[in-house]
Motif scaffolding. Structure first.
Motif, PDB file in Angstrom:
ATOM      1  N   LEU A 290     -95.875 -40.550 -28.270  1.00 27.94           N
ATOM      2  CA  LEU A 290     -97.282 -40.429 -29.283  1.00 27.94           C
ATOM      3  C   LEU A 290     -96.859 -40.918 -30.069  1.00 27.94           C
ATOM      4  CD1 LEU A 290     -97.737 -36.798 -29.169  1.00 27.94           C
ATOM      5  CD2 LEU A 290     -99.491 -38.214 -28.111  1.00 27.94           C
ATOM      6  N   ARG A 291     -95.811 -42.043 -30.887  1.00 21.02           N
ATOM      7  CA  ARG A 291     -95.258 -42.162 -31.583  1.00 21.02           C
ATOM      8  C   ARG A 291     -95.591 -41.966 -33.202  1.00 21.02           C
ATOM      9  NH1 ARG A 291     -97.535 -48.450 -28.988  1.00 21.02           N
ATOM     10  NH2 ARG A 291     -96.736 -48.154 -27.345  1.00 21.02           N
ATOM     11  N   VAL A 292     -94.859 -41.013 -33.057  1.00 23.57           N
ATOM     12  CA  VAL A 292     -95.058 -40.279 -34.452  1.00 23.57           C
ATOM     13  C   VAL A 292     -93.800 -40.026 -34.521  1.00 23.57           C
ATOM     14  CG1 VAL A 292     -97.247 -39.563 -33.991  1.00 23.57           C
ATOM     15  CG2 VAL A 292     -95.001 -37.760 -33.515  1.00 23.57           C
ATOM     16  N   PRO A 293     -93.824 -39.456 -35.801  1.00 20.45           N
ATOM     17  CA  PRO A 293     -92.156 -39.371 -36.320  1.00 20.45           C
ATOM     18  C   PRO A 293     -91.550 -38.013 -35.253  1.00 20.45           C
ATOM     19  CG  PRO A 293     -93.306 -39.706 -38.155  1.00 20.45           C
ATOM     20  CD  PRO A 293     -94.001 -39.751 -37.469  1.00 20.45           C
ATOM     21  N   VAL A 294     -90.543 -37.792 -35.528  1.00 22.52           N
ATOM     22  CA  VAL A 294     -90.078 -36.348 -35.218  1.00 22.52           C
ATOM     23  C   VAL A 294     -90.395 -35.219 -35.684  1.00 22.52           C
ATOM     24  CG1 VAL A 294     -88.180 -35.136 -34.237  1.00 22.52           C
ATOM     25  CG2 VAL A 294     -88.193 -37.552 -33.843  1.00 22.52           C
ATOM     26  N   ALA A 295     -90.244 -35.367 -36.811  1.00 23.28           N
ATOM     27  CA  ALA A 295     -90.951 -34.494 -38.342  1.00 23.28           C
ATOM     28  C   ALA A 295     -92.595 -33.844 -37.730  1.00 23.28           C
ATOM     29  CB  ALA A 295     -90.867 -35.048 -39.925  1.00 23.28           C
ATOM     30  N   THR A 296     -92.990 -34.475 -37.712  1.00 25.76           N
ATOM     31  CA  THR A 296     -95.108 -34.803 -37.578  1.00 25.76           C
ATOM     32  C   THR A 296     -94.539 -33.472 -36.152  1.00 25.76           C
ATOM     33  OG1 THR A 296     -95.712 -36.412 -38.697  1.00 25.76           O
ATOM     34  CG2 THR A 296     -96.748 -35.228 -36.680  1.00 25.76           C
ATOM     35  N   VAL A 297     -93.985 -33.906 -34.882  1.00 22.74           N
ATOM     36  CA  VAL A 297     -94.289 -33.178 -33.763  1.00 22.74           C
ATOM     37  C   VAL A 297     -93.433 -31.722 -33.781  1.00 22.74           C
ATOM     38  CG1 VAL A 297     -92.732 -32.879 -31.361  1.00 22.74           C
ATOM     39  CG2 VAL A 297     -93.562 -35.261 -32.280  1.00 22.74           C
ATOM     40  N   ARG A 298     -92.367 -31.695 -34.835  1.00 23.70           N
ATOM     41  CA  ARG A 298     -91.364 -30.700 -35.549  1.00 23.70           C
ATOM     42  C   ARG A 298     -92.752 -30.410 -36.183  1.00 23.70           C
ATOM     43  NH1 ARG A 298     -85.568 -33.208 -36.709  1.00 23.70           N
ATOM     44  NH2 ARG A 298     -84.654 -32.589 -34.474  1.00 23.70           N
ATOM     45  N   TYR A 299     -93.477 -30.285 -36.906  1.00 26.86           N
ATOM     46  CA  TYR A 299     -94.686 -29.620 -37.678  1.00 26.86           C
ATOM     47  C   TYR A 299     -95.534 -29.486 -36.921  1.00 26.86           C
ATOM     48  CZ  TYR A 299     -98.006 -28.914 -41.289  1.00 26.86           C
ATOM     49  OH  TYR A 299     -99.334 -28.134 -41.991  1.00 26.86           O
TER      50      TYR A 299
END
Length: 58
Positions: free
Chosen positions: A13-22
């Motif tokens: 998704l080309r987003v930070p890992v922290a975003t997916v975790r959130y």
């Protein structure tokens, strides 16, 4: 069935890992499950999540 880790979902998704975790913590992202020590998402669930986001923005 292809399983993807949190890192692989973030990369796709080309987003930070922290975003997916959130998203996972909030229950607002693709569906994840724990299998042993790994947290994974089915590729089909990720694709469904993306399609839903496109539908919501139309």
């Amino acid at each position: 069935m292809e399983l993807m880790t949190v890192d692989e979902v973030a990369e796709a998704l080309r987003v930070p890992v922290a975003t997916v975790r959130y998203w996972r913590a909030q229950g607002s992202g693709p569906k994840f499950v724990r299998i042993g020590k790994r947290i994974v998402c089915r590729r089909s669930d990720l694709e469904r999540f993306v399609e839903q986001k496109f539908a919501e923005s139309a």
